[in-house]
Design a protein around this motif. Structure first.
Motif, short mmCIF file in Angstrom:
data_model
loop_
_atom_site.label_atom_id
_atom_site.label_comp_id
_atom_site.label_asym_id
_atom_site.label_seq_id
_atom_site.Cartn_x
_atom_site.Cartn_y
_atom_site.Cartn_z
N ALA A 173 0.74 -1.02 -0.11
CA ALA A 173 -0.03 0.02 0.11
C ALA A 173 0.92 1.26 0.26
CB ALA A 173 -1.09 0.08 1.26
N THR A 174 2.04 1.29 0.81
CA THR A 174 2.80 2.49 0.66
C THR A 174 3.43 2.74 -0.59
OG1 THR A 174 3.40 1.87 2.92
CG2 THR A 174 5.08 3.42 1.86
N ALA A 175 4.06 1.73 -1.34
CA ALA A 175 4.35 1.85 -2.63
C ALA A 175 3.29 2.28 -3.47
CB ALA A 175 5.18 0.49 -2.98
N GLN A 176 2.29 1.83 -3.27
CA GLN A 176 1.14 2.10 -4.47
C GLN A 176 0.68 3.54 -4.05
OE1 GLN A 176 -3.11 1.02 -4.00
NE2 GLN A 176 -2.13 -0.84 -5.03
N THR A 177 0.69 4.08 -2.80
CA THR A 177 0.43 5.40 -2.74
C THR A 177 1.50 6.41 -3.20
OG1 THR A 177 -1.02 4.84 -0.68
CG2 THR A 177 -0.07 7.23 -1.01
N THR A 178 2.63 6.14 -3.06
CA THR A 178 3.82 6.68 -3.57
C THR A 178 3.66 6.91 -5.02
OG1 THR A 178 5.04 6.61 -1.51
CG2 THR A 178 6.26 7.12 -3.56
N ALA A 179 3.61 5.69 -5.72
CA ALA A 179 3.66 5.62 -7.15
C ALA A 179 2.45 6.45 -7.67
CB ALA A 179 3.77 4.13 -7.34
N TYR A 180 1.46 6.44 -7.28
CA TYR A 180 0.27 7.05 -7.79
C TYR A 180 0.25 8.61 -7.53
CZ TYR A 180 -4.52 6.80 -9.44
OH TYR A 180 -5.48 6.88 -10.28
N ALA A 181 1.12 9.00 -6.24
CA ALA A 181 1.23 10.45 -6.30
C ALA A 181 2.11 10.90 -7.36
CB ALA A 181 1.78 10.66 -4.98
N ASP A 182 3.32 9.99 -7.51
CA ASP A 182 4.35 10.42 -8.55
C ASP A 182 3.74 10.51 -10.20
OD1 ASP A 182 6.18 10.63 -6.47
OD2 ASP A 182 7.06 8.78 -6.93
N ALA A 183 2.81 9.41 -10.28
CA ALA A 183 2.28 9.35 -11.55
C ALA A 183 1.24 10.57 -11.81
CB ALA A 183 1.29 8.03 -11.45
N ARG A 184 0.40 11.06 -10.79
CA ARG A 184 -0.31 12.25 -10.99
C ARG A 184 0.51 13.53 -11.03
NH1 ARG A 184 -5.14 12.39 -11.86
NH2 ARG A 184 -6.49 11.77 -10.37
N SER A 185 1.77 13.55 -10.93
CA SER A 185 2.66 14.80 -11.16
C SER A 185 3.14 14.64 -12.63
CB SER A 185 3.45 15.15 -9.98
OG SER A 185 4.45 13.92 -9.98
N ALA A 186 3.29 13.44 -13.00
CA ALA A 186 4.07 13.28 -14.38
C ALA A 186 3.16 12.90 -15.48
CB ALA A 186 5.15 12.17 -14.11
N LEU A 187 1.95 12.34 -15.22
CA LEU A 187 1.07 11.74 -16.38
C LEU A 187 -0.03 12.35 -16.19
CD1 LEU A 187 2.13 7.92 -15.50
CD2 LEU A 187 3.12 9.20 -17.54
N THR A 188 -0.96 12.09 -17.41
CA THR A 188 -2.42 12.69 -17.34
C THR A 188 -3.14 11.49 -16.73
OG1 THR A 188 -2.82 11.52 -19.73
CG2 THR A 188 -1.87 14.09 -19.24
#
Length: 164
Positions: free
Chosen positions: A112-127
């Motif tokens: 869950a931690t990696a998922q939350t971090t990955a999603y936040a990073d994706a939000r800043s770099a991907l549509t």
């Protein structure tokens, strides 16, 4: 059970044993390819996601297949060589890094931690469309990995000479 896969020790090629299910997976993969293209994901990024997921799942057949596809799409051997350690290089763009982290989180959703971090990073770099496409690419690659791993699909030898 004489003559069956169980009695000979061979694996059942589930794609051949259940062709209707496999055709449905192929159709899903074709739809996902279209979604990825419409979202703006280029072929190299899609292949990087396919390869990273296949690395995590230890799917030799898919690694072989998608390495060749990535090279055909124009990916470099250097980046392919370090893909397993992508976090430790500067060879991948922020967009690629976000996609790779999201693919890893999709492959290992229990973290869950990696998922939350990955999603936040994706939000800043991907549509939103790209995030959806990356997740769908990872989902379908995970499915194909399981087909190949459980079937023990063989990797055929190359006719190219070995480097020494």
């Amino acid at each position: 059970m004489t003559g069956t896969a169980a009695s000979t020790g061979k694996r059942v090629y589930v794609d051949k044993q259940s062709p209707d299910a496999y055709r449905a997976l192929i159709a899903t993969s074709e739809a996902v390819r279209d979604v990825a293209a419409r979202s703006g994901l280029d072929r190299i990024l899609v292949e990087l996601v396919n390869l990273r997921v296949s690395q995590l799942n230890a799917c030799a057949y898919c690694l072989d297949l998608h390495t060749r596809a990535a090279l055909r799409a124009g990916e470099t051997t250097q980046r392919l060589s370090v893909l397993a350690a992508w976090r430790d290089t500067e060879l991948f763009s922020p967009r690629e890094r976000a996609a790779l982290a999201l693919a890893e989180a999709t492959t290992h959703p229990a973290d869950a931690t990696a998922q939350t971090t990955a999603y936040a990073d994706a939000r800043s770099a991907l549509t939103d469309d790209e995030i959806s496409a990356v997740i769908w690419v990872a989902i379908t690659m995970n499915a194909f990995n399981r087909v190949s791993v459980m079937s023990k699909h063989p990797v055929r030898g190359s006719t190219a000479p070995r480097e020494r």
